[in-house]
Design an enzyme around this catalytic site. Structure first.
Site, PDB file in Angstrom:
ATOM      1  N   ILE A 231     -30.163 -15.242  55.627  1.00 57.83           N
ATOM      2  CA  ILE A 231     -31.010 -13.896  55.490  1.00 57.83           C
ATOM      3  C   ILE A 231     -31.475 -13.509  56.706  1.00 57.83           C
ATOM      4  CG2 ILE A 231     -32.401 -12.344  54.056  1.00 57.83           C
ATOM      5  CD1 ILE A 231     -29.933 -13.787  52.512  1.00 57.83           C
TER       6      ILE A 231
ATOM      7  N   ASP B  42     -34.473 -18.275  53.528  1.00 54.21           N
ATOM      8  CA  ASP B  42     -33.637 -19.078  54.491  1.00 54.21           C
ATOM      9  C   ASP B  42     -33.226 -18.127  55.528  1.00 54.21           C
ATOM     10  OD1 ASP B  42     -32.237 -20.840  55.950  1.00 54.21           O
ATOM     11  OD2 ASP B  42     -31.491 -21.653  54.232  1.00 54.21           O
ATOM     12  N   HIS B  43     -33.851 -18.261  56.623  1.00 51.13           N
ATOM     13  CA  HIS B  43     -33.459 -17.368  57.730  1.00 51.13           C
ATOM     14  C   HIS B  43     -32.198 -17.447  58.259  1.00 51.13           C
ATOM     15  CE1 HIS B  43     -33.962 -14.189  60.809  1.00 51.13           C
ATOM     16  NE2 HIS B  43     -35.418 -14.410  60.862  1.00 51.13           N
ATOM     17  N   ARG B  44     -31.466 -18.749  58.038  1.00 55.84           N
ATOM     18  CA  ARG B  44     -30.379 -19.053  58.388  1.00 55.84           C
ATOM     19  C   ARG B  44     -29.153 -18.388  57.727  1.00 55.84           C
ATOM     20  NH1 ARG B  44     -29.581 -25.076  56.732  1.00 55.84           N
ATOM     21  NH2 ARG B  44     -30.610 -24.167  54.788  1.00 55.84           N
TER      22      ARG B  44
ATOM     23  N   PRO C 125     -35.775 -23.182  57.744  1.00 53.33           N
ATOM     24  CA  PRO C 125     -36.501 -22.093  58.666  1.00 53.33           C
ATOM     25  C   PRO C 125     -36.720 -20.825  57.936  1.00 53.33           C
ATOM     26  CG  PRO C 125     -34.132 -22.059  59.125  1.00 53.33           C
ATOM     27  CD  PRO C 125     -34.173 -23.078  58.146  1.00 53.33           C
TER      28      PRO C 125
END
Length: 579
Positions: A555, A551-553, A373
């Site tokens: 950050i 990586d939104h998981r 993501p």
């Protein structure tokens, strides 16, 4: 002898499966037919032993109590025929004796063996061995990998006797009937095909008849001696391991024995696969074939699994090409196949070009991005003062043969920012429960080559000055363009910078290079008017576009905005790194 349907508990039931064939020798209580009603199914056993001579029903027929299912030539019928033949022979001998009264005891003694021989002939005819052919293997031909029985062995029906292997799978061939192995017509290593004769078996009933006939031809004393000798030979044979003269074959037999011992029992299989709709005979065959019956689709009423379904499953397993692992030669993107583009009226003219080796190698890595993501944060850095400093230093660097670009400042500022925000210099654990923080900054630098983009790595950037960083950037760029980078040069990056330099563009969205969690994109700097609050006027400033993908998981958006602005601030005034 007619075998009729017993009381079924219903007016009628449908024939779902016929479990015997004409010519089969069956024992009493062997299942011969499967009947199904709307409420249940039942396997009908044979009420007698014998040879199947006729099957009176077909799959789909409605059967009621008392209807003839099959016809058998029973052992009793055979014995009665033999007895009648013996009686006829005895009667004939008596007639001859009465007619020839003159001959003395010697003539009478000769008549008795004649009668015995006469009675033995029908039994000898009944002991004729039967040649059996291989079933449908699912392929044109396969190799005999293992012979699991020897000549003289007594085998039971459905006992595994051959192991056949193709390139894709293996299957055990069961014995078609019970009896004694007379001859094996194939050898380990032979290539065999469907319908090929592979074994000669004397069925149980024929074996006993043949033995009786042999005993009748010899006198009592010789018979006893032979029986004792045969018995002793069999005991010795049982005590010694069976061999074929080839150590390799003997080893295979031992392996087969241990393999058979490790198989689940029928009861265990039935308990484990309670949701599978199949009878005990089918389950037994599945176990012998090594088939996971839960993976087989039934074709009978209510999706009941038949023997034919097992064979079809084995055939599909033998012929279906197993998926090959992705390699540099064959790359799968995971996307659906392209449409047929041969119709020029729809697609127009097309041409094909091979991907470079570097592009082919990069595809599997790039495919990982579909699982991440990703979000991109954009910002601008005022590098006007930094560019002035670079201009002052580049003359001296050039005299030493060092190319001193703004990228060296970007690498140094980003490395320092990563030490202050270590979450961007990390990896997400496989179980998604931890973040693995890197203590050193290994910076990947994307370099454009004729073959495509390549990312060499500068190790421990946090400990290096601008001059050393500039030197290593130049060295890696040359090695990349000359195709002299080693594997070590390309491994271990904890963060990546992708600079488009003077290629143009105001911003872009770089792809995170898994397992990293961030990548910084740098576009071409340009002069832009900026408002100066002190002078209350617009001033021309050199602005550098920054694009941070993450990586939104790992950050979140707020941290990404803070981190990007922090890099922009360091680039605007590199002296902050010294504080």
């Amino acid at each position: 002898m007619d075998i009729k349907a017993p009381d079924l508990g219903v007016d009628s039931a449908e024939v779902s499966e016929i479990m015997v064939e004409v010519g089969d020798v069956i024992a009493k209580d062997d299942n011969i037919i499967l009947l199904e009603s709307d409420k249940a199914s039942v396997e009908v056993p044979s009420s007698a032993a014998g040879k199947v001579t006729k099957i009176s029903v077909a799959i789909g027929d409605q059967v009621s109590e008392g209807m003839v299912l099959i016809e058998l030539e029973s052992e009793a019928d055979s014995a009665e025929e033999s007895s009648d033949s013996a009686s006829d022979a005895d009667q004939k001998a008596d007639d001859e004796k009465d007619t020839n009264v003159a001959p003395e005891t010697e003539s009478a003694a000769e008549a008795k063996p004649a009668a015995t021989e006469s009675s033995a002939k029908p039994a000898s005819n009944a002991g004729k061995a039967t040649t059996h052919a291989l079933p449908d293997l699912g392929v044109d031909e396969a190799q005999v990998s293992e012979i699991m029985v020897s000549v003289g062995d007594i085998v039971s029906a459905e006992q595994s006797i051959l192991l056949i292997e193709s390139d894709k799978a293996s299957v055990e061939v069961p014995a078609p009937v019970a009896g004694k192995v007379e001859k094996i017509l194939v050898e380990a290593g032979d290539m065999v095909a469907n319908g090929q004769d592979f074994i000669i078996i004397v069925s149980d009933a024929d074996t006993s008849d043949s033995q009786d006939s042999a005993l009748a031809k010899s006198d009592d004393n010789v018979s006893k001696d032979n029986v004792s000798k045969d018995s002793a030979d069999k005991d010795d044979s049982a005590a010694q391991p069976k061999t074929t003269g080839e150590p390799k074959q003997a080893a295979k037999t031992d392996t087969a024995a241990s393999k058979t011992d490790s198989k689940l029992t029928e009861t265990q299989v039935n308990e484990k696969l309670v949701d599978v709709y199949a009878g005990p005979a089918v389950r037994k065959l599945a176990r012998q074939l090594g088939v996971d019956i839960s993976q087989v689709t039934g074709s009978a009423v209510n999706e009941r699994i038949l023997k034919e379904d097992l064979f079809a499953h084995v055939k599909e397993s033998l012929t279906t090409q197993k998926a090959a692992p992705a390699s540099s030669g064959t790359i799968s993107s995971g996307l659906p196949k392209l449409p047929d583009m041969s119709n020029t009226e729809i697609w127009g003219e097309t041409d094909t070009q091979d991907l470079s080796r570097l592009q082919k190698v990069s595809i599997p890595q790039l495919n990982y991005n579909t699982l991440l993501p990703q979000v991109t944060q954009f910002d601008l850095s005022d590098i006007t003062e930094t560019e002035k400093l670079r201009g002052e230093l580049k003359g001296g660097m050039k005299s030493e043969g060092i190319g001193f670009t703004i990228l060296a400042f970007v690498v140094k500022a980003t490395a320092y920012a990563l030490t202050q925000h270590p979450r961007f210099n990390s990896h997400l654990s496989d179980d998604n429960t931890q973040v693995i923080l890197r203590k050193s900054v290994n910076m990947g630098i994307a370099v454009a080559t004729d073959d495509g983009l390549i990312v060499p790595v500068i190790k421990n950037v946090q400990d290096k000055g601008l001059k050393q960083i500039a030197i290593e950037i130049g060295e890696l760029a040359v090695k990349a363009r000359d195709k002299k980078l080693t594997t070590k040069d390309l491994q271990g990056a904890s963060f990546t910078i992708s600079s488009q330099g003077n290629l143009g563009g105001t911003a872009f969205t770089p792809l995170v290079n898994w397992p990293q969690v961030g990548i910084l994109g740098v576009s071409e700097a340009s002069m832009q008017p900026r408002w100066d609050a002190k002078t209350q006027s617009f001033e021309p400033r050199l602005m550098l576009p920054l694009s941070l993908s993450y990586d939104h998981r790992v950050i979140n958006g707020a941290d990404a905005a803070v981190f990007t602005r922090y890099i922009a601030t360091l680039l605007a005034d590199p002296r902050r790194i010294l504080i």
